[in-house]
Design a protein around this motif. Sequence first.
Motif, PDB file in Angstrom:
ATOM      1  N   SER A 114       9.571 -29.443 -13.279  1.00  0.00           N
ATOM      2  CA  SER A 114       9.607 -29.456 -14.744  1.00  0.00           C
ATOM      3  C   SER A 114       9.044 -28.173 -15.341  1.00  0.00           C
ATOM      4  O   SER A 114       9.313 -27.862 -16.511  1.00  0.00           O
ATOM      5  N   ASP A 115       8.280 -27.420 -14.549  1.00  0.00           N
ATOM      6  CA  ASP A 115       7.685 -26.174 -15.070  1.00  0.00           C
ATOM      7  C   ASP A 115       8.729 -25.090 -15.317  1.00  0.00           C
ATOM      8  O   ASP A 115       8.465 -24.133 -16.057  1.00  0.00           O
ATOM      9  N   HIS A 169       3.553 -27.085  -9.085  1.00  0.00           N
ATOM     10  CA  HIS A 169       2.868 -25.835  -9.447  1.00  0.00           C
ATOM     11  C   HIS A 169       1.786 -26.068 -10.494  1.00  0.00           C
ATOM     12  O   HIS A 169       0.715 -25.460 -10.445  1.00  0.00           O
ATOM     13  N   THR A 170       2.064 -26.969 -11.437  1.00  0.00           N
ATOM     14  CA  THR A 170       1.084 -27.234 -12.493  1.00  0.00           C
ATOM     15  C   THR A 170       0.304 -28.522 -12.268  1.00  0.00           C
ATOM     16  O   THR A 170      -0.707 -28.755 -12.918  1.00  0.00           O
ATOM     17  N   GLN A 207       1.588 -31.455 -12.901  1.00  0.00           N
ATOM     18  CA  GLN A 207       2.082 -32.465 -13.838  1.00  0.00           C
ATOM     19  C   GLN A 207       2.589 -33.692 -13.095  1.00  0.00           C
ATOM     20  O   GLN A 207       3.330 -33.592 -12.129  1.00  0.00           O
ATOM     21  N   SER A 257       5.590 -31.451 -11.563  1.00  0.00           N
ATOM     22  CA  SER A 257       5.592 -30.063 -11.122  1.00  0.00           C
ATOM     23  C   SER A 257       4.477 -29.889 -10.106  1.00  0.00           C
ATOM     24  O   SER A 257       3.312 -30.188 -10.399  1.00  0.00           O
TER      25      SER A 257
END
Length: 292
Positions: A116-117, A144-145, A147, A142
Amino acid sequence: MTGKIIKGVAGTYSVDTGSTGVYECKARGVFRNMNIKPLVGDNVVIDVVEKENQIGNIIEVLDRKNELLRPQVSNVDGALVVFAVKDPLPNYNMLARFLILMDEQRIKTTICFNKSDIANAQEIEHLQSIYENSGYKVLFTSTHTGQGKDELFEIVDGKTIVLAGPSGVGKSSILNMLYPTVQVKTGQISEKIKRGKHTTRHSELFALSDNTYIMDTPGFTSLMVNDIDENELKDYFSEFDPYIDECRFKGCVHISEPECAVKKAFKEGKISEIRYRNYIEIYNEIKSQRKY
């Protein structure tokens, strides 16, 4: 001693007993006489034959909560189907097929859109609009984040979950985010999912923690739903439910009939075009298969 069958090949079953490790077991002949076949996911009682070599016999299969036919596994708590928001773009038809197969076996499914990022707000809203009336829980994540991490952990932890999704969507990354100490095992899952569609596969559970198991789904790229009657397919699209009783004809399949309330709702934007097109494609495929 009790444990869970995590793999079964040619009459030999790997039974995870938790802190005491995995035992390789045979099933007693009494199961054949009772027409009982131990399944991956079964909770079983074993009799230890050789403790040092971790060899035993399965002497009892405990009551099953449920039993799936495809993949053949028991005691499943739920399914998690993972697609990427983009890169690669979701295959909606493939997703629809998986949802139907899990619904057919009464397994609660969560849809996870990863990456989603790298998506913008419009792309997220578009996916939300497709499934908002479908009856499925939809998560955006995500790795990476971070989320969606807490929601995913709540869905997976302490359960036996069927994991599905095409390659490149971040399934292994999601599992590593939730359980960072099992990198090798999730790597094994990733490699299994990447195998060719003609490769022979055995159902297998991977332990992420003492009580958390993940099964990657064999044959996800070629999901067939032709064992469902075409006239019953509409029952697997919850978006149709509010309008079915308003159709002119009882038993309406919502394709070519006049005065169809479902088609009217679709044209008015109350039913997602993508979901309705998925329904027509799969309906026509099942109907075509019935001719042969």
